[in-house]
Scaffold this motif. Sequence first.
Motif, PDB file in Angstrom:
ATOM      1  N   MET A  54      24.104  52.385  30.119  1.00 28.07           N
ATOM      2  CA  MET A  54      24.994  53.468  30.539  1.00 28.07           C
ATOM      3  C   MET A  54      24.176  54.729  30.768  1.00 28.07           C
ATOM      4  O   MET A  54      23.307  55.048  29.976  1.00 28.07           O
ATOM      5  N   LEU A  78      28.070  59.269  29.783  1.00 24.01           N
ATOM      6  CA  LEU A  78      28.330  59.359  28.345  1.00 24.01           C
ATOM      7  C   LEU A  78      28.753  60.768  27.966  1.00 24.01           C
ATOM      8  O   LEU A  78      29.685  60.968  27.191  1.00 24.01           O
ATOM      9  N   THR A 137      32.333  62.005  26.247  1.00 22.80           N
ATOM     10  CA  THR A 137      32.360  62.572  24.900  1.00 22.80           C
ATOM     11  C   THR A 137      32.528  64.089  24.879  1.00 22.80           C
ATOM     12  O   THR A 137      32.786  64.653  23.822  1.00 22.80           O
ATOM     13  N   TYR A 192      35.266  65.928  22.975  1.00 25.65           N
ATOM     14  CA  TYR A 192      35.292  65.855  21.518  1.00 25.65           C
ATOM     15  C   TYR A 192      34.337  66.841  20.855  1.00 25.65           C
ATOM     16  O   TYR A 192      34.266  66.918  19.647  1.00 25.65           O
ATOM     17  N   VAL A 230      28.009  63.790  20.284  1.00 26.73           N
ATOM     18  CA  VAL A 230      29.025  63.576  19.250  1.00 26.73           C
ATOM     19  C   VAL A 230      28.457  62.890  18.015  1.00 26.73           C
ATOM     20  O   VAL A 230      29.050  62.944  16.949  1.00 26.73           O
ATOM     21  N   HIS A 231      27.302  62.232  18.168  1.00 21.77           N
ATOM     22  CA  HIS A 231      26.726  61.510  17.035  1.00 21.77           C
ATOM     23  C   HIS A 231      26.092  62.448  16.010  1.00 21.77           C
ATOM     24  O   HIS A 231      25.792  62.039  14.913  1.00 21.77           O
ATOM     25  N   MET A 291      27.766  51.813  23.722  1.00 21.15           N
ATOM     26  CA  MET A 291      28.628  52.272  22.641  1.00 21.15           C
ATOM     27  C   MET A 291      28.510  53.771  22.413  1.00 21.15           C
ATOM     28  O   MET A 291      27.514  54.391  22.772  1.00 21.15           O
ATOM     29  N   SER A 292      29.532  54.337  21.823  1.00 20.07           N
ATOM     30  CA  SER A 292      29.519  55.747  21.441  1.00 20.07           C
ATOM     31  C   SER A 292      30.551  55.951  20.333  1.00 20.07           C
ATOM     32  O   SER A 292      31.021  54.981  19.746  1.00 20.07           O
ATOM     33  N   GLN A 293      30.889  57.210  20.090  1.00 17.55           N
ATOM     34  CA  GLN A 293      31.890  57.514  19.077  1.00 17.55           C
ATOM     35  C   GLN A 293      32.868  58.546  19.635  1.00 17.55           C
ATOM     36  O   GLN A 293      32.470  59.411  20.412  1.00 17.55           O
ATOM     37  N   VAL A 294      34.123  58.441  19.259  1.00 19.53           N
ATOM     38  CA  VAL A 294      35.105  59.467  19.602  1.00 19.53           C
ATOM     39  C   VAL A 294      35.968  59.753  18.371  1.00 19.53           C
ATOM     40  O   VAL A 294      35.967  58.977  17.415  1.00 19.53           O
ATOM     41  N   ILE A 330      32.203  51.173  25.341  1.00 19.62           N
ATOM     42  CA  ILE A 330      32.679  51.654  26.636  1.00 19.62           C
ATOM     43  C   ILE A 330      32.547  50.528  27.651  1.00 19.62           C
ATOM     44  O   ILE A 330      31.467  49.955  27.827  1.00 19.62           O
ATOM     45  N   LYS A 350      41.270  54.276  24.237  1.00 23.78           N
ATOM     46  CA  LYS A 350      41.533  55.190  25.340  1.00 23.78           C
ATOM     47  C   LYS A 350      41.260  54.492  26.659  1.00 23.78           C
ATOM     48  O   LYS A 350      40.414  53.595  26.733  1.00 23.78           O
ATOM     49  N   ILE A 375      40.386  55.559  30.783  1.00 26.29           N
ATOM     50  CA  ILE A 375      40.089  56.646  31.722  1.00 26.29           C
ATOM     51  C   ILE A 375      40.211  56.074  33.131  1.00 26.29           C
ATOM     52  O   ILE A 375      39.270  55.494  33.666  1.00 26.29           O
ATOM     53  N   LEU A 418      37.398  53.203  33.253  1.00 23.65           N
ATOM     54  CA  LEU A 418      36.791  52.955  31.947  1.00 23.65           C
ATOM     55  C   LEU A 418      37.862  52.654  30.911  1.00 23.65           C
ATOM     56  O   LEU A 418      38.988  53.134  30.986  1.00 23.65           O
ATOM     57  N   LEU A 462      37.977  52.312  26.559  1.00 22.59           N
ATOM     58  CA  LEU A 462      37.244  52.432  25.301  1.00 22.59           C
ATOM     59  C   LEU A 462      37.918  51.557  24.255  1.00 22.59           C
ATOM     60  O   LEU A 462      39.122  51.680  24.029  1.00 22.59           O
TER      61      LEU A 462
END
Lengths: 124, 215
Positions: free
Chosen positions: A1, A6, A10, A13, A56-57, B12-15, B27, B181, B183, B188, B190
């Motif tokens: 990605m 990304l 994010t 947030y 965000v991490h 991957m990520s965080q929300v 994602i 989520k 989008i 997208l 999530l």
Amino acid sequence: MNEQLLNEITSEYLQEGRDAFKVGDGVKVHVRVREGDKERIQLFAGIVIARKGSGVHETFTVRRIASGVGVERVFPVHSPLIEKVEIDRESVTMRSRMYYLRDRIGKEATKVKEKRIFEKKRKS
Amino acid sequence: MKLELLGKKLGMSQVYDEDNNLVPVTIIEAGPCPVLQVKTVETDGYASVQIGYNPKGKSPNKVNRATKGHAAKANAEPQQISKEFRLPTDHQFEAGNSITVTDFADISMVDVVSTTKGKGFQGVVKRWNFGGGPASHGSMFHRRGGSYGLCQWPGRVFKNKKMPGHMGDVQRTTQNLKVVKTIPEKNLILIKGSIPGHKGGILSIRVAKKLKTSK
């Protein structure tokens, strides 16, 4: 990605004003605590000894000496539960991670070289 | 409700969710998937829907005439991958329509079918979690699998005996993953938690099969 995508996902947030404090600063973290259905603000005061990650991490670690015992708490930088991060004193550090404070005992444990006022003046 | 969508894993990520919890998310870029063909009981003996997907976002450069014709029948562009999913006969899918992420917006749980990372030829310790032997004291038995069977009876190795061999690169389904989520502008979706496979790996998302609540 790709990083751009990304960031787009994010960015909503991220909280504002979380870049202000840095490693070595003495801070008061205002944390919103929920007890039952009541909400109140809890303070956690200490020295920021590390900032890790990005976006965000990102997290930061605050260390304080509570009744003679060292306590460290890790917060996500952009957590909505953090009301604000108040900076008590700024300091000059030679390290990005101040883990050496863990080995110190007594008065030394909270001693960090403070930023002098004349240094501030010269910059502005 | 039955619904399926093809896509690829981006990473991957965080929300943060509405309760201010930090949620790990995968994602996924999914669809739009045009319906290439609707099969009916009368013509094909069973009811199903065939959908297509272009992981690169555009039609493949080289298309044979059969694929081209098949797509043209549904007024769609030629698709690189296609997949079929069975349905009860009363559905509203029509050839030429597209399934997109928006169809998943009010769905809470999904299953994801993906291909795990290939690990190559692996021994029994990594592949089957065998304990292995002692490292030292002259044991001479380190990461081996031990005995493969008995003696004159049965005189053969039993089927499904756990042995070294190729590991990974198999299709796996992860069930009951929460949709965090969607989008729609960027196609997208999530999904909470992790999913097997490489970044860029092709996968299919469907409405959770074993969800307890009535849908």
